[in-house]
Design a protein around this motif. Sequence first.
Motif, PDB file in Angstrom:
ATOM      1  N   MET A 253       1.073  -1.574  -0.113  1.00  0.00           N
ATOM      2  CA  MET A 253      -0.006  -0.031  -0.018  1.00  0.00           C
ATOM      3  C   MET A 253       0.794   1.294   0.134  1.00  0.00           C
ATOM      4  SD  MET A 253      -3.006  -0.701   2.495  1.00  0.00           S
ATOM      5  CE  MET A 253      -4.735  -1.243   2.137  1.00  0.00           C
ATOM      6  N   ILE A 254       2.655   1.177   1.048  1.00  0.00           N
ATOM      7  CA  ILE A 254       2.761   2.781   0.933  1.00  0.00           C
ATOM      8  C   ILE A 254       3.217   2.547  -0.638  1.00  0.00           C
ATOM      9  CG2 ILE A 254       5.100   3.465   2.045  1.00  0.00           C
ATOM     10  CD1 ILE A 254       3.839   2.296   4.161  1.00  0.00           C
ATOM     11  N   ASN A 255       3.720   1.751  -1.012  1.00  0.00           N
ATOM     12  CA  ASN A 255       4.209   1.305  -2.807  1.00  0.00           C
ATOM     13  C   ASN A 255       3.735   2.245  -3.665  1.00  0.00           C
ATOM     14  OD1 ASN A 255       7.045   0.740  -1.305  1.00  0.00           O
ATOM     15  ND2 ASN A 255       6.289  -1.785  -2.229  1.00  0.00           N
ATOM     16  N   ASP A 256       1.873   1.542  -3.689  1.00  0.00           N
ATOM     17  CA  ASP A 256       1.393   1.686  -4.261  1.00  0.00           C
ATOM     18  C   ASP A 256       0.929   3.617  -4.352  1.00  0.00           C
ATOM     19  OD1 ASP A 256      -0.804   1.252  -6.000  1.00  0.00           O
ATOM     20  OD2 ASP A 256      -2.038   3.101  -4.695  1.00  0.00           O
ATOM     21  N   VAL A 257       0.601   3.803  -2.480  1.00  0.00           N
ATOM     22  CA  VAL A 257       0.604   5.304  -2.897  1.00  0.00           C
ATOM     23  C   VAL A 257       2.085   5.671  -3.328  1.00  0.00           C
ATOM     24  CG1 VAL A 257       0.051   7.713  -0.935  1.00  0.00           C
ATOM     25  CG2 VAL A 257      -1.048   5.307  -1.048  1.00  0.00           C
ATOM     26  N   ALA A 258       3.483   6.061  -3.141  1.00  0.00           N
ATOM     27  CA  ALA A 258       4.337   7.019  -3.278  1.00  0.00           C
ATOM     28  C   ALA A 258       4.134   6.641  -4.985  1.00  0.00           C
ATOM     29  CB  ALA A 258       5.288   6.047  -3.106  1.00  0.00           C
ATOM     30  N   GLU A 259       4.039   5.685  -5.489  1.00  0.00           N
ATOM     31  CA  GLU A 259       4.030   5.530  -6.698  1.00  0.00           C
ATOM     32  C   GLU A 259       2.619   6.809  -7.673  1.00  0.00           C
ATOM     33  OE1 GLU A 259       3.922   1.254  -8.002  1.00  0.00           O
ATOM     34  OE2 GLU A 259       5.560   0.957  -7.187  1.00  0.00           O
ATOM     35  N   GLU A 260       1.316   6.321  -6.498  1.00  0.00           N
ATOM     36  CA  GLU A 260       0.638   7.482  -7.708  1.00  0.00           C
ATOM     37  C   GLU A 260       0.536   8.529  -6.909  1.00  0.00           C
ATOM     38  OE1 GLU A 260      -3.884   8.205  -9.005  1.00  0.00           O
ATOM     39  OE2 GLU A 260      -1.946   6.064  -9.174  1.00  0.00           O
ATOM     40  N   THR A 261       0.731   9.049  -6.062  1.00  0.00           N
ATOM     41  CA  THR A 261       1.108  10.316  -6.076  1.00  0.00           C
ATOM     42  C   THR A 261       2.200  10.920  -6.776  1.00  0.00           C
ATOM     43  OG1 THR A 261       1.071  10.016  -3.579  1.00  0.00           O
ATOM     44  CG2 THR A 261       2.134  11.521  -4.129  1.00  0.00           C
ATOM     45  N   GLY A 262       3.125  10.343  -6.850  1.00  0.00           N
ATOM     46  CA  GLY A 262       4.594  10.323  -8.476  1.00  0.00           C
ATOM     47  C   GLY A 262       3.372  11.225  -9.551  1.00  0.00           C
ATOM     48  N   ARG A 263       2.152   9.906 -10.027  1.00  0.00           N
ATOM     49  CA  ARG A 263       2.033  10.255 -11.042  1.00  0.00           C
ATOM     50  C   ARG A 263       0.901  11.708 -10.956  1.00  0.00           C
ATOM     51  NH1 ARG A 263       1.413   4.268 -10.724  1.00  0.00           N
ATOM     52  NH2 ARG A 263      -0.448   4.151  -9.703  1.00  0.00           N
ATOM     53  N   ARG A 264       0.683  12.027  -9.936  1.00  0.00           N
ATOM     54  CA  ARG A 264      -0.725  13.034  -9.656  1.00  0.00           C
ATOM     55  C   ARG A 264       0.326  14.577  -9.733  1.00  0.00           C
ATOM     56  NH1 ARG A 264      -6.002  11.826  -6.194  1.00  0.00           N
ATOM     57  NH2 ARG A 264      -6.768   9.434  -7.711  1.00  0.00           N
ATOM     58  N   VAL A 265       1.280  13.994  -8.787  1.00  0.00           N
ATOM     59  CA  VAL A 265       2.025  15.667  -9.120  1.00  0.00           C
ATOM     60  C   VAL A 265       2.779  15.919 -10.471  1.00  0.00           C
ATOM     61  CG1 VAL A 265       4.214  15.902  -8.165  1.00  0.00           C
ATOM     62  CG2 VAL A 265       2.186  14.997  -6.935  1.00  0.00           C
TER      63      VAL A 265
END
Length: 382
Positions: A253-265
């Motif tokens: 979940m942490i990895n997913d949030v980091a990757e999704e946040t990177g896409r949104r940023v």
Amino acid sequence: MQPVPAPWAVSSSRGRLHAEPEDSQRSPWQRDRDRIIHSRAFRRLQYKTQVFVFHEGDHFRTRLTHSIEVAQIARSLARRLGLDEDLAEALALAHDLGHPPFGHAGEEALDAAMRPHGGFDHNAQSLKHVTLLERRYAGFDGLNLTWETLEGLAKHNGPVRRPARYLAEYNARHDLELTSHASAEAQVAAIADDIAYNNHDLEDGIRAGLFTVEEVAALPMPGAALADARAAHPGLPPGRAAPEMVRRVISAMINDVAEETGRRVAALAPRSAADIRAAAAPVVAFSPRMAEANAEVRGFLFERMYRHFRVNRATQKSKRALQMLFQLLHGGTQMLPDEWRWRAGESGTPGAAEVVCDYIAGMTDRFALEEHRRLTDPHVGG
């Protein structure tokens, strides 16, 4: 190695409602964190229910251990994203300060009792604790936390369109910009709460015998995590299977949030924390795939844990105890301790209802049970 701060991280504070000299040894958010940890409300979380009432077992989560686990996840995620770890940690540690005894059962009981007076909301109550109810300092009520910490508490669930009464009153004198998104650090604390809540409830439910590891593993995401654990550790003992499964899910979940946040940023291209607040949607989030998997876990927990007859029995007993406490004290404020009685004033009034609600919301599970016994058992002295 300390990562380079992201340009959209919070980098400076708007200050405190009551001006104070800065601390030369600590950042504003380290100072906030320390004030939260030293507060009475934080200490009381040790004996407040997460799901299981405190006396049901030594190893089940309480609000205190849950808050510490949220803080650990929030720091890990904030560090990875280049955000201010101390602000994220302070918000994680404070996010449940307003929860009443007996978890969501207590919140439902107080909300029903306070319905004629505007209801009860634990997020607004958290803000109330840190801005009014804590009385440790000579110069002000509350903890006088920074604007950024207060903003994150107020917007724990996102922008606030219809604020609870106290939140609206406080916002009128200290504008927290309720209709915008909170900082990325606050969003990290909020999603860390979701990650910790679901996964640790799975582990506690298994420990309580409400369901088995194999039943949880029927869900795709925990099932894949358990398969990985067993592949890495052939002959994995049953007692270690649940913790191994849960920690792998948390990491995923942490990895997913980091990757999704990177896409949104990348899509938003924010240049400051102000751009995060002005965005049309949160930047810290699960991917659609992970959000769906998380919803599956949540649905399982609702069906197999939160609606289990053992939990329901405790829920109903808790609700009745708090409802009776509220009725007795609202109708007889002379029974309140001195420090609360003078604030409550005349019995049966809206003002008395608010003070009684604050008094009960601050109780631990064990104190609420003892107070209920003192007021309802004729053989127990006051």
